[in-house]
Scaffold this motif. Structure first.
Motif, PDB file in Angstrom:
ATOM      1  N   ASP A 266      47.654  30.591   5.624  1.00 41.07           N
ATOM      2  CA  ASP A 266      47.860  31.447   4.446  1.00 41.07           C
ATOM      3  C   ASP A 266      48.318  30.605   3.252  1.00 41.07           C
ATOM      4  O   ASP A 266      48.155  29.377   3.227  1.00 41.07           O
ATOM      5  N   ASP A 267      48.889  31.263   2.304  1.00 44.63           N
ATOM      6  CA  ASP A 267      49.338  30.688   1.036  1.00 44.63           C
ATOM      7  C   ASP A 267      50.204  29.429   1.259  1.00 44.63           C
ATOM      8  O   ASP A 267      50.890  29.306   2.270  1.00 44.63           O
TER       9      ASP A 267
ATOM     10  N   ARG B 142      54.370  38.797 -10.282  1.00 46.55           N
ATOM     11  CA  ARG B 142      54.503  37.764  -9.242  1.00 46.55           C
ATOM     12  C   ARG B 142      54.250  36.373  -9.842  1.00 46.55           C
ATOM     13  O   ARG B 142      53.519  35.566  -9.295  1.00 46.55           O
TER      14      ARG B 142
ATOM     15  N   LYS C 194      40.640  34.204   3.812  1.00 41.16           N
ATOM     16  CA  LYS C 194      41.399  35.389   3.396  1.00 41.16           C
ATOM     17  C   LYS C 194      41.481  35.348   1.882  1.00 41.16           C
ATOM     18  O   LYS C 194      42.074  34.421   1.316  1.00 41.16           O
TER      19      LYS C 194
ATOM     20  N   ASP D 287      42.809  36.807  -1.432  1.00 38.76           N
ATOM     21  CA  ASP D 287      43.937  37.634  -1.860  1.00 38.76           C
ATOM     22  C   ASP D 287      43.871  37.885  -3.370  1.00 38.76           C
ATOM     23  O   ASP D 287      43.155  37.177  -4.108  1.00 38.76           O
TER      24      ASP D 287
ATOM     25  N   GLY E  36      48.486  42.968   0.544  1.00 39.21           N
ATOM     26  CA  GLY E  36      48.242  43.925   1.635  1.00 39.21           C
ATOM     27  C   GLY E  36      46.941  44.654   1.359  1.00 39.21           C
ATOM     28  O   GLY E  36      45.936  44.056   0.999  1.00 39.21           O
TER      29      GLY E  36
ATOM     30  N   ASP F 230      50.879  44.700   4.102  1.00 30.67           N
ATOM     31  CA  ASP F 230      51.880  43.690   4.458  1.00 30.67           C
ATOM     32  C   ASP F 230      52.991  44.305   5.287  1.00 30.67           C
ATOM     33  O   ASP F 230      53.833  43.580   5.824  1.00 30.67           O
TER      34      ASP F 230
HETATM   35  C1  DGJ Z   1      50.026  38.903  -0.123  1.00 24.06           C
HETATM   36  C2  DGJ Z   1      49.344  39.121   1.180  1.00 24.06           C
HETATM   37  O1  DGJ Z   1      49.268  40.486   1.458  1.00 24.06           O
HETATM   38  C3  DGJ Z   1      50.105  38.399   2.265  1.00 24.06           C
HETATM   39  O2  DGJ Z   1      49.557  38.677   3.513  1.00 24.06           O
HETATM   40  C4  DGJ Z   1      50.094  36.935   1.968  1.00 24.06           C
HETATM   41  O3  DGJ Z   1      48.791  36.439   2.052  1.00 24.06           O
HETATM   42  C5  DGJ Z   1      50.707  36.678   0.604  1.00 24.06           C
HETATM   43  N1  DGJ Z   1      50.066  37.473  -0.408  1.00 24.06           N
HETATM   44  C6  DGJ Z   1      50.593  35.232   0.230  1.00 24.06           C
HETATM   45  O4  DGJ Z   1      51.029  34.987  -1.037  1.00 24.06           O
END
Ligand code: DGJ
Length: 764
Positions: free
Chosen positions: A363-364, A443, A477, A479, A530, A549
């Motif tokens: 992920d991030d 954010r 993924k 986002d 999410g 999330d």
């Molecule tokens: C929001 C996503 O819903 C999370 O699962 C995760 O990937 C974060 N962003 C990462 O910044």
């Protein structure tokens, strides 16, 4: 890939059928019916003597719709009472118009008349397409209404193609995809609201005269406010297994609006499409505007049947790569957030391999050097591997995963930029902002202007370059962690600023198209803080979505229940995570968390090393069991047994394979109702004439009385079963398989217990 080739093949076949399509010419002055059927449904329109296209019927399939040609409506047309199939501002219409146009000469009225229609049948004879051509009475301004009927799925889609044949520009005010007048004695609307962590919360209300609207004005999030979908129950509140229901969902991830306009004649006029909010759209001469698709269905057998139709449609045409089994995923986010290095990630991969997890998703936090992405404060936009955290690069990690038998995926958020990034310094003109005003962050980030083709190229190149980091990447993924406000585009000219909302989404979809052309095999997950992108616009390009999330299994009962009223389980990312849950602080036993995650596309969201040895072994077994039965969840029929919103304190659901030979039953206790309370669930969707062998999954010591027995579907559906679930957070999963022995009921009785006596009543 297979999916892409399949799409190409389909297009060729469609083109061949196009040559032999039926052209319906009309004898002027005569009324004519236009009928579009599926296996069990009919949609009937009428062209009246003046050429107006009227809606006449949507419901159970009619054997003979011809009486509509003589059926008298005992109310005067004097007040605009007639139900137009695609209402416009103009003529006698006073309701929310599907189409509102300012013509090149300033004329605000549009009156559409039928010109002709065409029908095409798809190669597998399952999909038929009807195109109705309409023209304005005054201007060379045309609209094509495109309906598709999916025979086996009992589902329709509709969209409009709006063509400016005038000598000057026209301005579209309303340009909805869908219009449907409905006549009933009462209307109960179920729709979905929520924000990040409470996505798809279900609410139902009876509609009163006036207009009820669900909408998004957030630009790139379809779900964090309201989801672009609904179930409308006629003549009484929504029921699972009975009653008339119309369900619909708009395939659009940008601003949308769905109106339920209950007029003074008791007709409910539904219009759905792109939100007209600040979105006047100028069409140049000869330009055509294609609206997004609306998918809709009807059932006289309640919400369950309507949902199954939508799921079937999604797994036919609404979801990317619908026939592929989805893998079990470990996503790094909740396990390590931004705090990792190669060693930590290798450990996570080891953990995944040990449990039989098939995909690890980083992920991030893996990118940015001048502005390292060590928190959400910096680095977005700089898609180069962070050398401190991952000196060996992505390829080394992906190969390591491969060596352990685990596939590798990676997170991106390519539409966004942190002010603290190289990208923001290089391209301030790419940022969405209203000139001369403050550019608010959310954010700590800004949105890139996807209306700008240079930005579209950048986003495509980002995807492309990330995939080039390793040829072992098989999952992305995607986002998007903020919505859009304070809009403005340095790319769009002043008179086209109101195109921003629409062109953003179109720009994004253009990029998805290019990506899918080049990377047909990559699994792409739609995520937006999410479940912000849970919609059929997005699903066309994605294999699944990150549902929320909020991974708390109790909350997930509600979130997943709401989500699966419209969207299928195959796409519903459902991950097992740590306790106490990071959002709710609830501590829920591992079995309940595991059982809940198994009701969707199973995954994990934690450092697996944190599992106790008592937890790890059963989880490993449950993963293996999930793999054996996941085809039932991902491709079977969903039967909801008890809603989590029900006062009983239980949530129960089933998945049944299409051939009804295998099924899964899940039950969860959400609330304590007293030490003497017991529960009984009537199952659904089974074959009454088949006997099913019952086996409990994800339990080391099954103690349920029916374990290992053969019980008839008839009994299971009429009497039901009574799992021993009295305490909060107890849960049970049963696997039902048609017994192979073909034994007769009396033999089965003997088989079950030597002392049992099967009593037969006389047959009448
Ligand atoms: C929001 C996503 O819903 C999370 O699962 C995760 O990937 C974060 N962003 C990462 O910044």
């Amino acid at each position: 890939m297979a999916n892409n080739n399949m799409m190409k093949k389909k297009m060729v076949c469609l083109a061949i059928v196009f040559l032999s399509m039926g052209l319906v010419a009309r004898v002027s002055g005569e009324n004519e019916l236009i009928v579009l059927n599926t296996e069990n449904l009919s949609l009937v329109m009428e062209v009246d003597d003046r050429g107006v296209l009227l809606h006449r019927y949507f419901g159970k399939r009619l054997q003979d719709p011809s009486p509509f040609l003589s059926k008298t409506l005992y109310r005067t047309d004097e007040y605009g009472t007639r139900n137009e199939a695609y209402s416009t501002m103009g003529g006698k219409n006073f309701r929310e118009p599907a189409l509102r146009v300012t013509h090149h000469d300033g004329d605000l009225n549009t009156e559409l008349r039928y010109a002709r229609s065409e029908r095409m049948i798809d190669h597998d004879k399952n999909r038929s397409e009807l195109v109705i051509h309409l023209e304005d009475t005054k201007h060379p301004f045309r609209v094509k209404l495109v309906y598709r009927a999916y025979r086996a799925e009992d589902t329709f889609t509709m969209h409009a193609e709006i063509e400016n044949g005038e000598e000057g520009e026209v301005v579209l005010g309303n340009y909805y995809s869908f219009y449907l007048p409905v006549e009933a004695r009462g209307y109960w609307l179920t729709h979905f609201h929520g924000i990040a962590t409470t996505e798809m919360s279900v609410v139902e209300a009876r509609l009163t005269p006036g207009m009820k609207t669900i909408q998004s004005r957030k630009g790139l999030r379809s779900t964090h406010s309201e989801n672009p979908s609904f179930l409308l129950s006629l003549d009484g509140p929504l029921r699972e297994n009975g009653g008339e229901v119309i369900a619909g969902a708009l395939a659009w991830g940008g601003n949308y609006r769905i109106n339920f306009d209950l007029d003074e004649f008791g007709t409910l006029n539904i219009s759905a499409g792109i939100n007209p909010y600040a979105s006047e759209y100028r069409l140049s001469p000869e330009e055509t505007f294609v609206t997004p698709e609306m998918v809709f269905t009807y059932s006289a057998r309640g919400a369950g049947d309507a949902s199954r139709n939508l799921h079937d449609w999604a797994r036919k045409d609404g979801l990317y790569d619908p026939a592929a089994i989805r893998p079990v995923v470990l996503n790094s986010w909740e396990g390590v957030y931004f705090d990792f290095d190669e060693k930590v990630l290798r450990e996570m991969i080891d953990g995944a391999a040990a449990l039989g997890i098939e995909m690890f998703v980083l992920d991030d936090g893996w990118f940015g050097n001048n502005y390292p992405r060590n928190s959400a404060a910096a680095g977005l936009g700089d898609w180069q591997v962070n050398k401190d955290k991952l000196p060996g690069g992505i390829d080394a990690l992906a190969r390591y995963a491969e060596s352990k038998g685990v596939k590798f995926g990676i997170w991106i958020e390519p539409e966004m930029v942190n002010p603290r990034s190289d990208l923001a310094n290089r391209h301030p003109e790419w940022i969405v902002k209203a000139g001369g005003r403050e550019v608010p962050t959310r954010r700590n980030q800004w949105v890139l202007d996807m209306t700008n083709p240079e930005v579209q190229d950048f986003v495509f190149d980002t995807f492309d370059s990330v995939l080039k980091l390793s040829d072992r990447i098989s999952y992305v993924k995607w986002d998007a962690n903020r919505h859009i406000e304070s809009v403005g585009s340095a790319w769009l000219p002043p008179e086209r600023q109101s195109h921003f909302w629409v062109d953003y989404t179109r720009g994004l979809y253009k990029v998805y198209e290019r990506i899918r052309e080049k990377y047909p095999d990559i699994i792409i997950q739609a995520c937006s803080s999410g479940g912000g992108r849970v919609d059929y616009g997005s699903l066309k390009y994605h294999q699944d979505f990150w549902t929320s999330d909020n991974t708390d299994a109790f909350s997930r009962a509600f979130i997943q229940y709401g989500t699966n009223l419209v969207y299928p389980a195959i796409a519903t990312g459902a991950h097992f995570s740590h306790v106490p849950n990071r959002h709710t602080r609830r501590i829920i036993p591992a079995k309940f968390r595991m059982d809940m995650a198994m009701t969707g596309r199973l995954g994990f969201e934690m450092k697996l090393a944190d599992l106790t040895s008592d937890e790890a072994a059963p989880i490993k077994k449950a993963i293996a069991q999930y793999k054996q039965v996941r085809d039932i969840i991902q491709f079977g029929d969903l039967y909801r047994i008890v809603s989590p919103y029900d006062e009983s304190g239980y949530y129960a659901l089933m998945y049944v394979s299409k051939d009804k030979k295998r099924a899964l039953f899940f039950a969860f206790c959400l609330d304590y109702k007293g030490y003497l309370s017991t529960v009984n669930f009537k199952l659904n969707g089974l074959d009454g004439d088949t006997s099913y062998r019952i086996r409990e999954l994800n339990n080391e010591k099954p103690a349920f009385w029916a374990e290992g027995r053969n019980i008839d579907g008839d009994f299971l559906m009429k009497e039901g079963i009574n799992p021993n679930l009295q305490n909060i957070y107890q849960s049970m999963v049963l696997y039902l398989e048609a017994s192979q022995d073909g034994s007769k009921p009396e033999e089965k009785g003997k088989q079950q217990t030597s002392t049992a006596t099967v009593i037969h009543t006389e047959e009448f």
